[in-house]
Write a protein that holds these residues in place. Structure first.
Motif, PDB file in Angstrom:
ATOM      1  N   ILE A 177      43.747  40.784  25.674  1.00  0.00           N
ATOM      2  CA  ILE A 177      42.483  41.414  26.082  1.00  0.00           C
ATOM      3  C   ILE A 177      41.366  40.417  25.798  1.00  0.00           C
ATOM      4  N   GLY A 178      40.621  40.077  26.841  1.00  0.00           N
ATOM      5  CA  GLY A 178      39.555  39.091  26.716  1.00  0.00           C
ATOM      6  C   GLY A 178      38.279  39.689  26.145  1.00  0.00           C
ATOM      7  N   VAL A 179      37.244  38.855  26.069  1.00  0.00           N
ATOM      8  CA  VAL A 179      36.003  39.295  25.434  1.00  0.00           C
ATOM      9  C   VAL A 179      34.793  38.641  26.091  1.00  0.00           C
ATOM     10  N   ASP A 180      33.688  39.350  26.071  1.00  0.00           N
ATOM     11  CA  ASP A 180      32.369  38.906  26.531  1.00  0.00           C
ATOM     12  C   ASP A 180      32.304  38.752  28.047  1.00  0.00           C
ATOM     13  N   SER A 181      32.997  37.765  28.620  1.00  0.00           N
ATOM     14  CA  SER A 181      33.083  37.628  30.066  1.00  0.00           C
ATOM     15  C   SER A 181      34.348  38.307  30.573  1.00  0.00           C
ATOM     16  N   ASP A 182      34.421  38.532  31.885  1.00  0.00           N
ATOM     17  CA  ASP A 182      35.649  39.036  32.492  1.00  0.00           C
ATOM     18  C   ASP A 182      36.609  37.853  32.592  1.00  0.00           C
ATOM     19  N   GLN A 183      37.458  37.703  31.608  1.00  0.00           N
ATOM     20  CA  GLN A 183      38.268  36.495  31.522  1.00  0.00           C
ATOM     21  C   GLN A 183      39.398  36.464  32.556  1.00  0.00           C
ATOM     22  N   TYR A 184      39.724  37.589  33.132  1.00  0.00           N
ATOM     23  CA  TYR A 184      40.673  37.618  34.253  1.00  0.00           C
ATOM     24  C   TYR A 184      40.138  36.819  35.433  1.00  0.00           C
ATOM     25  N   GLN A 185      38.807  36.761  35.550  1.00  0.00           N
ATOM     26  CA  GLN A 185      38.162  36.096  36.683  1.00  0.00           C
ATOM     27  C   GLN A 185      37.851  34.629  36.425  1.00  0.00           C
ATOM     28  N   GLN A 186      38.062  34.144  35.217  1.00  0.00           N
ATOM     29  CA  GLN A 186      37.664  32.783  34.883  1.00  0.00           C
ATOM     30  C   GLN A 186      38.660  31.768  35.441  1.00  0.00           C
ATOM     31  N   GLU A 187      38.163  30.821  36.204  1.00  0.00           N
ATOM     32  CA  GLU A 187      39.020  29.835  36.868  1.00  0.00           C
ATOM     33  C   GLU A 187      39.847  29.030  35.873  1.00  0.00           C
TER      34      GLU A 187
ATOM     35  N   ALA B  74      45.807  30.318  35.098  1.00  0.00           N
ATOM     36  CA  ALA B  74      47.248  30.218  34.848  1.00  0.00           C
ATOM     37  C   ALA B  74      47.766  31.376  34.003  1.00  0.00           C
ATOM     38  N   TYR B  75      46.851  32.047  33.287  1.00  0.00           N
ATOM     39  CA  TYR B  75      47.247  33.117  32.364  1.00  0.00           C
ATOM     40  C   TYR B  75      46.799  34.502  32.824  1.00  0.00           C
ATOM     41  N   LYS B  76      46.126  34.585  33.979  1.00  0.00           N
ATOM     42  CA  LYS B  76      45.429  35.814  34.349  1.00  0.00           C
ATOM     43  C   LYS B  76      46.348  37.020  34.468  1.00  0.00           C
ATOM     44  N   ASP B  77      47.596  36.801  34.848  1.00  0.00           N
ATOM     45  CA  ASP B  77      48.501  37.941  34.993  1.00  0.00           C
ATOM     46  C   ASP B  77      48.757  38.656  33.666  1.00  0.00           C
ATOM     47  N   TYR B  78      48.408  38.006  32.564  1.00  0.00           N
ATOM     48  CA  TYR B  78      48.636  38.607  31.243  1.00  0.00           C
ATOM     49  C   TYR B  78      47.324  38.986  30.549  1.00  0.00           C
TER      50      TYR B  78
ATOM     51  N   SER C 254      39.225  44.312  36.585  1.00  0.00           N
ATOM     52  CA  SER C 254      39.607  43.365  37.634  1.00  0.00           C
ATOM     53  C   SER C 254      41.103  43.275  37.854  1.00  0.00           C
ATOM     54  N   ASN C 255      41.873  43.391  36.786  1.00  0.00           N
ATOM     55  CA  ASN C 255      43.320  43.242  36.909  1.00  0.00           C
ATOM     56  C   ASN C 255      43.920  44.521  37.486  1.00  0.00           C
ATOM     57  N   PRO C 256      44.485  44.459  38.688  1.00  0.00           N
ATOM     58  CA  PRO C 256      45.043  45.677  39.290  1.00  0.00           C
ATOM     59  C   PRO C 256      46.198  46.275  38.490  1.00  0.00           C
TER      60      PRO C 256
END
Length: 349
Positions: free
Chosen positions: A256-266, A270-274, A318-320
């Motif tokens: 679980i990320g923090v502050d920014s939507d880390q799923y969207q960070q370029e 490589a890790y966004k699916d998790y 953001s993560n479906p």
């Protein structure tokens, strides 16, 4: 008496604004004379530990700067911190920006507190802002957040997503600000599923030891928690959080990320699916709001509180895959409603 005010509704999700491709020019040199500004410039921000590129706290502030720059078409500056710097270094940086004519000047992070207090008094015609701290001054806006509320929502999500009934919390530095993240997260987990265990860990006792700027430390901490069966790890650790996310992805568990939507960070693609979700803190919205107030000749001052009611904090969607976790979406929506209507009181310690 400290002035407390509530901002009108700010833009939702400013932390997820696309970052500009190039950096704005900034300098921390202190070679101007003391006779005042050379020209009337726009917004300047001085970054916290970790600097631009942390995909989190500082990058959220930069998103607010680029939004103001695009909207108002003025010159901006963003200045990096230096390793092992002192309050005197921060004071010199802020003073240089004010003397050059930047207005407002924002210190990103509580570490700017002492420097902000000293410099603001010397430049009464400049509006200053500080993120995550309260500094008294007629020309200072203290931009503070209800981090515990976003963290509560993260705790709800973690409790719904875990299969091992064990989740982790990684804090960058053992300080009161990060205690708010831990407190909200643990309460959200507990009130969603009392059978879920939370493993908390702090990377360092002081910021100078690299708690917010060491991805290797974050990775090692997350790996240790995963070895103890944590299958969801929430991090509030700045740049160090990238290591937490990497470790989670490698182990194929949730981060679980923090502050920014880390799923969207370029940089984290490589890790966004998790990356299940992120506890949002609209630093970009706060930065932009202060810039707009100065541009409109109605500068904000006093303590400005960004909470769930004004979308100053929240939880990304953001993560479906979030929708695939049974009961998660409904539980988060119910928690949001409870926090905003006051039926859920979130702890800060």
């Amino acid at each position: 008496m400290r002035r407390i005010s509530k901002l009108t509704r700010v833009a939702v999700g400013v932390a997820s604004l696309a970052l500009a491709a190039t950096a704005c020019g900034g300098t921390s040199s202190d070679n101007g004379d003391s006779g005042g500004a050379k020209e009337d410039l726009g917004l300047a921000i001085a970054y916290d530990i970790g600097g631009k590129g942390d995909q989190s706290f500082n990058d959220a502030a930069y998103a607010g700067l680029t939004k103001a720059e695009d909207e108002y078409g003025y010159k901006t500056a963003d200045v990096e911190p230096t390793e092992g710097e002192t309050d005197a270094d921060k004071e010199q940086r802020l003073a240089s920006l004010a003397r050059q004519g930047y207005n407002p000047v924002i210190g990103v992070g509580f570490a700017y507190g002492p420097a902000m207090k000293a410099v603001a008094a010397k430049y009464p015609d400049t509006t200053f802002g500080i993120v995550d701290s309260v500094v008294e001054g007629d020309n200072v806006a203290s931009l503070v957040f209800a981090e515990e509320q976003a963290s509560y929502l993260a705790g709800v999500a973690a409790a719904k997503a875990t299969k091992t009934k064990t989740v982790g919390f990684v804090g960058g530095v053992d300080i009161p600000l990060i205690h708010k993240f831990q407190a909200g997260f643990e309460q959200g987990v507990e009130e969603t599923d009392p059978g879920v265990k939370v493993i908390p860990q702090y990377l360092t006792q002081t910021a100078e030891e690299g708690g917010f700027s060491s991805p290797d430390k974050g990775k090692a901490a997350a790996e240790g928690q995963i070895e103890k069966k944590a299958d969801v790890v929430y991090q509030a650790a700045g740049l160090s959080g990238q290591g937490v996310i990497e470790a989670a992805a490698k182990a194929k568990v949730w981060a679980i990320g923090v502050d920014s939507d880390q799923y969207q960070q370029e940089a984290l693609a490589a890790y966004k699916d998790y990356i299940l979700t992120s506890a949002l803190k609209d630093v970009g919205g706060a930065v932009y709001a202060l810039a707009k107030s100065v541009h409109d000749d109605k500068p904000l001052t006093g303590t400005q509180v960004f909470d769930l009611k004004v979308n100053g904090v929240g939880l990304s969607e953001s993560n479906p895959k979030m929708a695939e976790v049974p009961g998660l979406t409904d539980a988060v929506a119910k928690a949001k409603e409870g926090i905003t209507d006051g039926s859920i009181k979130v702890k800060t310690e």
